[in-house]
Design an enzyme around this catalytic site. Structure first.
Site, PDB file in Angstrom:
ATOM      1  N   HIS A  68       1.089  -1.215   0.326  1.00 24.77           N
ATOM      2  CA  HIS A  68      -0.434  -0.004   0.138  1.00 24.77           C
ATOM      3  C   HIS A  68       0.534   0.968  -0.019  1.00 24.77           C
ATOM      4  CE1 HIS A  68      -3.612  -2.013   0.388  1.00 24.77           C
ATOM      5  NE2 HIS A  68      -3.325  -2.798   1.307  1.00 24.77           N
ATOM      6  N   LYS A 121      15.660  -8.200   1.875  1.00 26.54           N
ATOM      7  CA  LYS A 121      16.800  -7.173   0.225  1.00 26.54           C
ATOM      8  C   LYS A 121      17.022  -8.268  -0.111  1.00 26.54           C
ATOM      9  CE  LYS A 121      20.330  -7.871   3.355  1.00 26.54           C
ATOM     10  NZ  LYS A 121      21.749  -7.469   4.502  1.00 26.54           N
TER      11      LYS A 121
END
Length: 163
Positions: A68, A121
Protein backbone atom coordinates in the site's frame (compact mmCIF):
# COMPACT_ATOMS: atom_id res chain seq x y z
CA UNK A 1 -8.80 -18.78 -7.25
CA UNK A 2 -7.08 -21.50 -9.19
CA UNK A 3 -8.32 -21.29 -12.74
CA UNK A 4 -7.80 -23.80 -15.51
CA UNK A 5 -4.83 -21.94 -17.05
CA UNK A 6 -2.91 -22.12 -13.79
CA UNK A 7 -4.02 -25.71 -13.23
CA UNK A 8 -2.49 -26.54 -16.62
CA UNK A 9 0.82 -24.88 -15.65
CA UNK A 10 0.67 -26.78 -12.38
CA UNK A 11 0.91 -30.21 -13.97
CA UNK A 12 2.37 -29.68 -17.44
CA UNK A 13 5.88 -28.80 -16.23
CA UNK A 14 6.23 -31.42 -13.50
CA UNK A 15 5.11 -28.92 -10.89
CA UNK A 16 3.35 -29.85 -7.65
CA UNK A 17 1.23 -26.99 -6.36
CA UNK A 18 -1.17 -27.55 -3.48
CA UNK A 19 -4.80 -26.65 -4.18
CA UNK A 20 -4.97 -24.30 -1.18
CA UNK A 21 -2.34 -21.92 -2.64
CA UNK A 22 -3.83 -18.40 -2.94
CA UNK A 23 -3.11 -16.59 -6.22
CA UNK A 24 -4.84 -13.20 -6.51
CA UNK A 25 -3.04 -12.38 -9.79
CA UNK A 26 -2.04 -15.74 -11.27
CA UNK A 27 -1.65 -14.31 -14.79
CA UNK A 28 1.35 -12.30 -13.50
CA UNK A 29 3.19 -15.32 -12.12
CA UNK A 30 5.82 -17.02 -14.28
CA UNK A 31 6.46 -20.60 -13.15
CA UNK A 32 9.45 -22.68 -14.14
CA UNK A 33 9.45 -26.49 -14.10
CA UNK A 34 9.66 -29.02 -11.25
CA UNK A 35 8.42 -26.52 -8.64
CA UNK A 36 6.79 -27.50 -5.35
CA UNK A 37 4.48 -25.02 -3.58
CA UNK A 38 3.05 -26.13 -0.24
CA UNK A 39 -0.37 -25.69 1.38
CA UNK A 40 -1.78 -22.30 2.38
CA UNK A 41 0.91 -20.33 0.58
CA UNK A 42 0.05 -16.82 -0.68
CA UNK A 43 1.65 -15.76 -3.98
CA UNK A 44 0.80 -12.14 -4.75
CA UNK A 45 1.59 -11.65 -8.42
CA UNK A 46 0.09 -8.16 -8.69
CA UNK A 47 3.53 -6.69 -9.45
CA UNK A 48 5.17 -9.70 -11.11
CA UNK A 49 6.53 -12.96 -9.70
CA UNK A 50 9.01 -15.31 -11.37
CA UNK A 51 9.80 -18.66 -9.75
CA UNK A 52 12.77 -20.52 -11.20
CA UNK A 53 12.99 -24.21 -12.06
CA UNK A 54 13.25 -26.66 -9.20
CA UNK A 55 12.36 -24.29 -6.37
CA UNK A 56 10.58 -25.53 -3.24
CA UNK A 57 8.25 -23.16 -1.39
CA UNK A 58 7.04 -24.62 1.90
CA UNK A 59 3.60 -24.16 3.44
CA UNK A 60 2.20 -20.91 4.81
CA UNK A 61 4.75 -18.79 2.90
CA UNK A 62 3.81 -15.30 1.68
CA UNK A 63 5.50 -13.81 -1.39
CA UNK A 64 4.45 -10.19 -1.88
CA UNK A 65 4.82 -8.11 -5.03
CA UNK A 66 2.72 -5.15 -3.93
CA UNK A 67 2.31 -2.86 -0.96
CA UNK A 68 0.00 0.00 0.00
CA UNK A 69 0.98 3.61 -0.54
CA UNK A 70 1.02 4.79 3.07
CA UNK A 71 2.47 8.26 2.53
CA UNK A 72 -0.91 9.67 1.46
CA UNK A 73 -1.46 12.73 3.65
CA UNK A 74 -5.22 12.79 3.08
CA UNK A 75 -6.21 9.24 4.04
CA UNK A 76 -5.32 7.03 7.01
CA UNK A 77 -3.93 4.42 7.39
CA UNK A 78 -3.17 4.30 3.65
CA UNK A 79 -4.56 5.30 0.25
CA UNK A 80 -6.10 3.06 -2.40
CA UNK A 81 -3.04 3.02 -4.68
CA UNK A 82 -0.45 0.24 -4.57
CA UNK A 83 3.28 0.10 -5.15
CA UNK A 84 3.95 -2.79 -7.54
CA UNK A 85 7.32 -4.57 -7.66
CA UNK A 86 8.84 -7.67 -9.24
CA UNK A 87 10.06 -10.60 -7.14
CA UNK A 88 12.42 -13.14 -8.69
CA UNK A 89 13.08 -16.49 -7.01
CA UNK A 90 16.02 -18.21 -8.70
CA UNK A 91 16.43 -21.84 -9.69
CA UNK A 92 16.66 -24.48 -6.98
CA UNK A 93 15.70 -22.20 -4.07
CA UNK A 94 14.10 -23.46 -0.86
CA UNK A 95 11.85 -21.16 1.14
CA UNK A 96 11.02 -22.46 4.62
CA UNK A 97 7.65 -22.64 6.33
CA UNK A 98 5.98 -19.33 7.28
CA UNK A 99 8.65 -17.18 5.60
CA UNK A 100 7.66 -13.83 4.13
CA UNK A 101 9.30 -12.47 0.97
CA UNK A 102 8.74 -8.73 0.61
CA UNK A 103 8.23 -6.85 -2.70
CA UNK A 104 11.10 -5.99 -5.03
CA UNK A 105 13.67 -8.60 -4.03
CA UNK A 106 15.58 -11.28 -5.94
CA UNK A 107 16.89 -14.57 -4.62
CA UNK A 108 19.81 -16.03 -6.56
CA UNK A 109 19.97 -19.69 -7.57
CA UNK A 110 20.07 -22.14 -4.66
CA UNK A 111 19.18 -19.65 -1.92
CA UNK A 112 17.76 -21.22 1.26
CA UNK A 113 15.41 -19.10 3.40
CA UNK A 114 14.98 -20.29 6.98
CA UNK A 115 11.56 -20.94 8.51
CA UNK A 116 9.79 -17.80 9.70
CA UNK A 117 12.26 -15.43 8.06
CA UNK A 118 11.28 -12.05 6.65
CA UNK A 119 13.21 -11.35 3.45
CA UNK A 120 13.53 -7.60 2.92
CA UNK A 121 16.50 -7.44 0.54
CA UNK A 122 18.10 -9.29 -2.35
CA UNK A 123 20.49 -12.21 -1.72
CA UNK A 124 23.06 -13.73 -4.12
CA UNK A 125 23.38 -17.30 -5.37
CA UNK A 126 24.06 -19.89 -2.66
CA UNK A 127 23.10 -17.72 0.31
CA UNK A 128 21.54 -19.30 3.39
CA UNK A 129 19.45 -16.64 5.11
CA UNK A 130 17.40 -16.51 8.31
CA UNK A 131 15.85 -14.06 10.74
CA UNK A 132 13.73 -10.94 10.81
CA UNK A 133 15.01 -9.20 8.83
CA UNK A 134 16.74 -12.07 7.05
CA UNK A 135 20.54 -11.98 7.07
CA UNK A 136 23.13 -14.31 5.57
CA UNK A 137 23.92 -17.02 8.12
CA UNK A 138 25.86 -19.25 5.73
CA UNK A 139 26.61 -20.05 2.12
CA UNK A 140 26.57 -23.15 -0.01
CA UNK A 141 28.47 -24.09 -3.12
CA UNK A 142 26.19 -24.29 -6.13
CA UNK A 143 27.86 -26.22 -8.93
CA UNK A 144 26.87 -24.76 -12.28
CA UNK A 145 26.70 -28.23 -13.82
CA UNK A 146 23.99 -29.23 -11.30
CA UNK A 147 21.94 -26.19 -12.30
CA UNK A 148 22.55 -26.81 -16.01
CA UNK A 149 21.56 -30.51 -15.71
CA UNK A 150 18.44 -29.41 -13.85
CA UNK A 151 19.04 -31.83 -10.97
CA UNK A 152 16.04 -30.61 -9.00
CA UNK A 153 14.22 -32.46 -6.24
CA UNK A 154 10.98 -33.12 -8.14
CA UNK A 155 12.80 -33.97 -11.37
CA UNK A 156 15.12 -36.48 -9.68
CA UNK A 157 12.61 -38.07 -7.30
CA UNK A 158 9.29 -37.34 -9.01
CA UNK A 159 6.16 -35.73 -7.62
CA UNK A 160 3.67 -37.29 -5.26
CA UNK A 161 6.32 -37.78 -2.56
CA UNK A 162 6.02 -36.06 0.76
CA UNK A 163 8.47 -33.16 0.62
Amino acid sequence: WLRSAFDERRSSKGNEIHRSVVLPAEDRIDLGSFIYIGPSTFLDGKGFLKIGDGSVISSHVSVLTSSHVWKDEDVLPYGIDSNLSTVVIGRGCWIGIRAIVMPGISLGDGVIVGAGSVVTKTFPKGSIVAGNPAKIVGTRVIKSEVVERSNYLLKVYGSGRRL
